[in-house]
Design a protein around this motif. Structure first.
Motif, PDB file in Angstrom:
ATOM      1  N   TYR A 195       4.736   8.025 -25.322  1.00  0.00           N
ATOM      2  CA  TYR A 195       5.738   8.856 -24.660  1.00  0.00           C
ATOM      3  C   TYR A 195       5.737   8.549 -23.171  1.00  0.00           C
ATOM      4  O   TYR A 195       4.742   8.111 -22.600  1.00  0.00           O
ATOM      5  N   GLN A 196       6.887   8.759 -22.571  1.00  0.00           N
ATOM      6  CA  GLN A 196       7.046   8.514 -21.145  1.00  0.00           C
ATOM      7  C   GLN A 196       8.118   9.434 -20.595  1.00  0.00           C
ATOM      8  O   GLN A 196       9.138   9.671 -21.240  1.00  0.00           O
ATOM      9  N   LEU A 197       7.862   9.963 -19.414  1.00  0.00           N
ATOM     10  CA  LEU A 197       8.809  10.843 -18.741  1.00  0.00           C
ATOM     11  C   LEU A 197       8.933  10.412 -17.296  1.00  0.00           C
ATOM     12  O   LEU A 197       7.933  10.191 -16.609  1.00  0.00           O
ATOM     13  N   HIS A 198      10.183  10.317 -16.842  1.00  0.00           N
ATOM     14  CA  HIS A 198      10.450   9.936 -15.465  1.00  0.00           C
ATOM     15  C   HIS A 198      11.383  10.968 -14.856  1.00  0.00           C
ATOM     16  O   HIS A 198      12.402  11.321 -15.456  1.00  0.00           O
ATOM     17  N   ILE A 199      11.028  11.490 -13.704  1.00  0.00           N
ATOM     18  CA  ILE A 199      11.867  12.473 -13.018  1.00  0.00           C
ATOM     19  C   ILE A 199      12.139  11.989 -11.604  1.00  0.00           C
ATOM     20  O   ILE A 199      11.321  11.290 -10.999  1.00  0.00           O
ATOM     21  N   ALA A 200      13.287  12.377 -11.069  1.00  0.00           N
ATOM     22  CA  ALA A 200      13.659  11.896  -9.743  1.00  0.00           C
ATOM     23  C   ALA A 200      14.593  12.886  -9.067  1.00  0.00           C
ATOM     24  O   ALA A 200      15.390  13.567  -9.719  1.00  0.00           O
ATOM     25  N   LEU A 201      14.479  12.941  -7.757  1.00  0.00           N
ATOM     26  CA  LEU A 201      15.474  13.569  -6.898  1.00  0.00           C
ATOM     27  C   LEU A 201      16.206  12.467  -6.176  1.00  0.00           C
ATOM     28  O   LEU A 201      15.587  11.568  -5.589  1.00  0.00           O
ATOM     29  N   GLU A 202      17.545  12.516  -6.224  1.00  0.00           N
ATOM     30  CA  GLU A 202      18.368  11.507  -5.573  1.00  0.00           C
ATOM     31  C   GLU A 202      19.334  12.186  -4.634  1.00  0.00           C
ATOM     32  O   GLU A 202      19.700  13.358  -4.821  1.00  0.00           O
ATOM     33  N   GLY A 203      19.755  11.447  -3.634  1.00  0.00           N
ATOM     34  CA  GLY A 203      20.718  12.000  -2.704  1.00  0.00           C
ATOM     35  C   GLY A 203      21.152  10.969  -1.673  1.00  0.00           C
ATOM     36  O   GLY A 203      20.786   9.790  -1.745  1.00  0.00           O
ATOM     37  N   THR A 204      21.907  11.452  -0.713  1.00  0.00           N
ATOM     38  CA  THR A 204      22.408  10.607   0.367  1.00  0.00           C
ATOM     39  C   THR A 204      22.171  11.306   1.696  1.00  0.00           C
ATOM     40  O   THR A 204      22.417  12.515   1.823  1.00  0.00           O
ATOM     41  N   SER A 205      21.682  10.546   2.680  1.00  0.00           N
ATOM     42  CA  SER A 205      21.478  11.071   4.025  1.00  0.00           C
ATOM     43  C   SER A 205      21.855   9.988   5.025  1.00  0.00           C
ATOM     44  O   SER A 205      21.326   8.877   4.973  1.00  0.00           O
ATOM     45  N   TRP A 206      22.805  10.329   5.922  1.00  0.00           N
ATOM     46  CA  TRP A 206      23.264   9.400   6.963  1.00  0.00           C
ATOM     47  C   TRP A 206      23.664   8.051   6.350  1.00  0.00           C
ATOM     48  O   TRP A 206      23.310   6.984   6.858  1.00  0.00           O
ATOM     49  N   ASN A 207      24.362   8.128   5.247  1.00  0.00           N
ATOM     50  CA  ASN A 207      24.892   6.954   4.551  1.00  0.00           C
ATOM     51  C   ASN A 207      23.830   6.143   3.806  1.00  0.00           C
ATOM     52  O   ASN A 207      24.116   5.067   3.306  1.00  0.00           O
ATOM     53  N   PHE A 241       9.215   6.025  -3.587  1.00  0.00           N
ATOM     54  CA  PHE A 241      10.283   6.426  -2.685  1.00  0.00           C
ATOM     55  C   PHE A 241      11.073   5.174  -2.339  1.00  0.00           C
ATOM     56  O   PHE A 241      10.506   4.152  -1.943  1.00  0.00           O
ATOM     57  N   ALA A 242      12.388   5.230  -2.516  1.00  0.00           N
ATOM     58  CA  ALA A 242      13.238   4.076  -2.230  1.00  0.00           C
ATOM     59  C   ALA A 242      14.509   4.539  -1.544  1.00  0.00           C
ATOM     60  O   ALA A 242      15.003   5.645  -1.795  1.00  0.00           O
ATOM     61  N   ALA A 243      15.026   3.700  -0.662  1.00  0.00           N
ATOM     62  CA  ALA A 243      16.280   3.977   0.035  1.00  0.00           C
ATOM     63  C   ALA A 243      17.107   2.707   0.077  1.00  0.00           C
ATOM     64  O   ALA A 243      16.572   1.594   0.153  1.00  0.00           O
ATOM     65  N   SER A 244      18.425   2.888   0.026  1.00  0.00           N
ATOM     66  CA  SER A 244      19.325   1.738  -0.003  1.00  0.00           C
ATOM     67  C   SER A 244      20.611   2.073   0.733  1.00  0.00           C
ATOM     68  O   SER A 244      21.112   3.198   0.669  1.00  0.00           O
ATOM     69  N   ASN A 245      21.127   1.082   1.444  1.00  0.00           N
ATOM     70  CA  ASN A 245      22.408   1.218   2.141  1.00  0.00           C
ATOM     71  C   ASN A 245      23.094  -0.130   2.088  1.00  0.00           C
ATOM     72  O   ASN A 245      22.619  -1.107   2.666  1.00  0.00           O
ATOM     73  N   GLY A 246      24.204  -0.196   1.383  1.00  0.00           N
ATOM     74  CA  GLY A 246      24.930  -1.449   1.269  1.00  0.00           C
ATOM     75  C   GLY A 246      25.852  -1.724   2.433  1.00  0.00           C
ATOM     76  O   GLY A 246      26.502  -2.762   2.482  1.00  0.00           O
ATOM     77  N   ASP A 247      25.918  -0.796   3.398  1.00  0.00           N
ATOM     78  CA  ASP A 247      26.833  -0.934   4.547  1.00  0.00           C
ATOM     79  C   ASP A 247      26.167  -0.348   5.777  1.00  0.00           C
ATOM     80  O   ASP A 247      26.600   0.654   6.343  1.00  0.00           O
ATOM     81  N   VAL A 248      25.073  -0.984   6.218  1.00  0.00           N
ATOM     82  CA  VAL A 248      24.347  -0.476   7.387  1.00  0.00           C
ATOM     83  C   VAL A 248      25.203  -0.617   8.629  1.00  0.00           C
ATOM     84  O   VAL A 248      25.375   0.323   9.411  1.00  0.00           O
TER      85      VAL A 248
END
Length: 941
Positions: free
Chosen positions: A394-406, A503-510
């Motif tokens: 068994y495996q469980l993955h939980i995450a909070l996602e969102g956007t901040s300052w693009n 923890f990961a962050a991504s911005n395709g239009d910096v």
């Protein structure tokens, strides 16, 4: 939440998707628009998915065209697969698992992800690869296969590439699938049922899938190609292309006079004792499973809930996915060949003072009973050696996602666990065997007892009669079996555990550059890996014929930081529609061996609207796994030949071989001790790909990709190999200290007790090749819509440098002598898959042709080719082609889809392979044992 990009059909085709995407599914259960995704191989959101990495995508519609029920069997159809990987057609050592080997580099060098996250290893405990049978096709939206090294993006294990399984998240409605299939011979029944329920509201959605799959047995004796063990052109019959082989431990006995070396048997029909010949070998094939029984069930979950905005935290959402899988399977091999001294290295002489020996045993030339040091008897009365496996994962993955300052961000954690148990039947306690074949006496009541006299009686011991034939009045009795088996079943309990925080962050239009927006992704990760395997006391002490094994236990953790840049360089210029550079690097610090940094550079040059060049150059690595580091020593029996047996040179004599050599008695499976080494270092690799993507504007549905790939692995974790050690000792004295032999005080002086072959970093693997993918969908005609796709892989090179410096060229060869039971497997130069499709109104059909070119078979080390005047080192294995067909019909008014199909339509037998471990072929690459019919019904609401 993370901004992601819509997957379009055209781009899918450019990445290797066949025309299957054009086949519609039942429409009443609303799948919704495809979720916008980040393509496997990058963590940066971008306005399109046509990146520099070679990625093959198989959509759900294509999976439905196949008559298989697990992801592993689907992946085996990919032409880039090679070598050997386990599946449920592997009986001896298969464990009921399904794995995948990309480029033939092994399952442990192919990283498996579930929705972009690592999956816990599974098997018998302390494993280093994922059981793909745990992931049902019912929950799969698509499968993405990155055929390039990706350690800079994902970390360890991604040397050959990455398999990313994307599950259904936006499904709405209720869907039920029922499946039944069986082989043309009326066996191997496979049944499955699954359901998928999807609900959605203003704030989120959830998808739940439950599934059950049951595969039944096929016996090796029920197929002509596997009903006998065959040797191809043995040296004593060089003009006969194939003769029955077999085991030197038959149910009718094989016993040696220690004084003369003469061997005696009664033969299969019984009668008086007579000299033994090779015709008295035992055919062990028919009573083995060819397809193992396997039952699985489980449940999968994926859910999203959108919280909304909290100041600078925008589009905050909670996301989770997980699965539970339960598996029960069994393997069954021929009854135990009980030969304590030669097969297991444990002296258990059959006493001349044992009543059964005196009454029924062979006699020497003087007509006298003699003590038998080397006796061999197949214990057919047990019904065979069974291994019963039960696993829970068994495996469980939980995450909070969102956007901040693009910036899209994710804070996630995951936990996975696999627990397993293995129970073995049909094995023996060698200490009790030694007691039961020792001297005997009759007690006061006339009952035969163990021990030379009443004063030396062994309480509870039942003397063992090995001289009778099964099925006769003198066969081994159940009381005898109960004593030498000690009324116990050997067992192994195991566990795998994975914990992750990311923890990961991504911005395709910096910000904008002259040629376009700069994209960046970065993050921090920590993973904890633990594993264990505990065996029963008799395996620990080496008193069980189930083998000698020690417990395994250990773990490690790794802290990682990564960053990735996507840099547009030029655009809107002659012959440069668009030019971009992608750079990724990752720093990893392991608690075991230290730190490593790996980087990757990708270039994508869109020359014209229809023509793109892509290239990658990267560093990859694989950290030593828990079993490689900490596995307790265990005994295995690889096929090998000791050159010291027939030519005892100075090195051999110094190692304990008598000057005249020794009689191996035809033994070809050499006891070898393998196990972990905590001083291992990481494997490193340089990977390169260069290719073209062509999307001509013909009729809007045509694309072609052509990619060259090159992988160079240094310092691979390996074993030197039993044959390498034996040969090295003979030729140069190397490895002699790892070879233990019987001494002059025994009747088998010079024979091998065991060869020590622990894990080590040694050698090199260099492989390269070309992948071609072409697909097209023609304009609609009065006869419907037609589509075609062709995938082809050409293997240029696969050179493996062994621990002794020798180089084994694998390209165009089948290798099965790498110091373990299964070897490296099949490395055909060419593998192809042609798919033809048709759709009209509610009807659709597909025809799939699988092609594997012929190879040369390595025969080095097979003693039956190494006789007087013979030294055959290779033979040709013919090419192998099979065809699969499927017909589908949609019943709109009932929201139903019916599918009828047949795999291996023309019932092609797998090719004969002389050096294969069992069944005269290798099911790890063919996967086919005959024509298979199936039917599937899908109901949607």
């Amino acid at each position: 939440m993370l901004r992601k990009n819509r997957l379009t059909l055209a781009v899918s085709a450019a990445m290797g998707l066949g025309a299957a995407a054009a086949i519609p599914q039942v429409a009443s259960a609303q799948e919704g628009a495809l979720e916008e995704v980040v393509v496997t191989g990058s963590r940066i959101s971008r306005p399109d998915l046509e990146g520099a990495n070679p990625v093959t995508v198989m959509q759900r519609s294509e999976l439905n065209m196949m008559g298989v029920n697990n992801v592993g069997d689907i992946l085996r159809n990919i032409t880039a697969s090679a070598g050997s990987a386990t599946n449920t057609n592997v009986n001896n050592g298969g464990e009921g698992r399904v794995t995948f080997s990309l480029r033939g580099l092994g399952a442990n060098r192919t990283l498996v992800l579930l929705n972009g996250k690592r999956v816990v290893a599974s098997g018998l405990g302390a494993d280093d690869s994922v059981d793909l049978g745990n992931i049902p096709t019912a929950m799969i939206e698509r499968v993405e296969v990155l055929k390039d090294g990706a350690s800079a993006v994902y970390g360890s294990d991604a040397i050959a590439g990455v398999v990313n399984l994307i599950t259904r998240r936006n499904f709405q409605g209720f869907e039920v699938n029922g499946y039944y299939g069986e082989y043309g011979e009326g066996d191997g029944d496979t049944e499955s049922m699954d359901f998928t329920l999807g609900v959605a509201g203003d704030k989120g959605n959830a998808v739940v899938a439950g599934w059950w799959n049951n595969q039944k047995t096929v016996w090796a004796g029920d197929r002509e190609y596997s009903e006998n063990d065959y040797w191809w052109k043995p040296y004593w019959q060089p003009n006969n292309p194939r003769v029955p082989g077999g085991s030197s431990a038959p149910p009718w006995g094989n016993h040696a006079d220690p004084t003369t070396g003469n061997r005696y048997t009664r033969g299969e029909e019984g009668g008086d004792w007579r000299p033994r010949t090779s015709a008295d070998n035992y055919n062990y094939q028919p009573v083995n499973y060819l397809v193992t029984p396997n039952e699985r069930w489980g449940i999968n979950l994926a859910a999203t809930y959108e919280f909304g905005d909290f100041g600078f935290l925008e589009d905050v959402a909670f996301k989770t996915d997980g699965f539970y899988s339960h598996s029960e399977s069994q393997t069954l091999s021929a009854p135990e060949p009980l030969a304590p001294l030669v097969f297991f290295g444990v002296p258990a002489p059959y006493s001349a003072d044992n009543w059964y020996n005196q009454q029924y045993g062979p006699k020497n030339e003087a007509g006298e009973t003699f003590e038998i040091d080397d006796w061999r008897r197949r214990m057919e009365e047990t019904g065979g050696r069974a291994s019963n496996f039960q696993t829970e994962t068994y495996q469980l993955h939980i995450a909070l996602e969102g956007t901040s300052w693009n910036w899209d961000w994710e804070l996630a954690g995951g936990y996975g666990e696999n627990n397993s148990s293995q129970y073995l039947e049909g094995y023996f306690n060698l200490d009790r065997v030694a007691e039961a074949v020792g001297p005997t006496h009759f007690d006061d009541e006339g009952v035969l007892q163990c021990g030379a006299s009443p004063d030396a009686a062994i309480a509870g011991c039942v003397p063992l009669n090995i001289f009778g034939l099964p099925g006769t009045e003198n066969q081994v009795t159940q009381e005898m079996l109960a004593y030498v088996s000690k009324n116990y079943n050997a067992f192994t309990n195991g566990k795998n555990e994975l914990k992750s925080v990311t923890f990961a962050a991504s911005n395709g239009d910096v910000f904008d550059l002259p040629a376009g927006p700069l994209g960046i992704a970065f993050g921090l990760e920590k993973h904890w890996f633990d594993g264990s395997q505990v065996v029963d006391t008799n395996q620990l002490l080496g008193t069980s014929t189930a083998g000698v094994s020690q417990n395994t236990g250990g773990g490690y953790d790794v802290e990682e930081a990564f960053i990735e840049f996507n840099i547009p360089l030029l655009s809107d210029l002659p012959l440069v529609e668009y030019l971009e550079l992608n750079f990724a690097t990752r720093y990893s610090d392991y608690s075991t061996y230290g730190d490593t940094t790996n980087s990757k550079l990708n270039l994508r040059w869109q020359i014209l609207d229809s023509l793109t060049f892509r290239g990658t150059a990267g560093e990859s690595f694989r950290a030593p796994s828990i079993p490689e580091l900490y596995q307790g020593q265990f005994r295995t029996f690889p096929v090998a030949v000791d050159p010291c047996a027939t030519d005892a040179n100075a090195n051999c004599i110094a190692n304990g071989v008598p000057a005249g050599g020794y009689d191996s008695g035809g033994v070809t499976q050499i006891p070898s001790d393998q196990g972990g080494n905590p001083d291992l270092e990481e494997e490193t690799a340089d990977t390169y790909t260069f290719g073209l993507v062509w999307e001509p504007d013909l009729w809007g549905g045509t694309s072609m990709t052509l990619d060259y790939w090159d992988i160079d692995i240094k310092n691979p974790v390996t074993v030197a190999g039993t044959q390498t050690r034996l040969t090295g000792c003979y030729t140069s004295g190397a490895y002699c200290d790892t070879i233990q032999r019987f001494g002059p005080e025994t009747s088998v002086w010079g024979n091998i007790i065991t060869v020590g072959d622990l894990n080590t970093n040694a050698g090199r693997i260099e492989t390269s090749g070309v992948d071609l993918s072409f697909q097209t969908q023609f304009p609609e005609t009065a006869f419907g819509i037609f589509g075609a796709s062709l995938d082809w892989t050409y293997l240029i090179e696969y050179d493996k440098t062994e621990a002794d410096g020798s180089v084994k060229s694998h390209a165009g060869f089948y290798w099965d002598d790498n110091g373990n039971d299964f070897g490296d497997g099949m490395f055909a130069r060419n593998r192809g898959l042609l798919t033809l499709q048709w759709m009209m109104d509610n009807w659709s059909a597909s025809w799939r042709t699988h092609y594997t070119s012929g190879v040369e078979e390595n025969l080095e080390g097979l003693w039956w080719h190494q006789g007087p005047g013979e030294n055959i080192t290779q033979r040709s294995i013919e090419s192998y082609t099979t065809h699969d067909v499927q017909l589908q019909y949609n019943i709109d008014q009932w929201n139903t889809r019916l599918s009828l199909g047949a795999d291996n339509v023309f019932d092609e037998e797998p090719p004969f392979i002389d050096s294969a471990f069992a069944f005269n072929t290798d099911h790890t690459y063919t996967g086919s044992i005959g024509r298979f019919y199936y039917a599937r019904i899908t109901l949607s609401f």
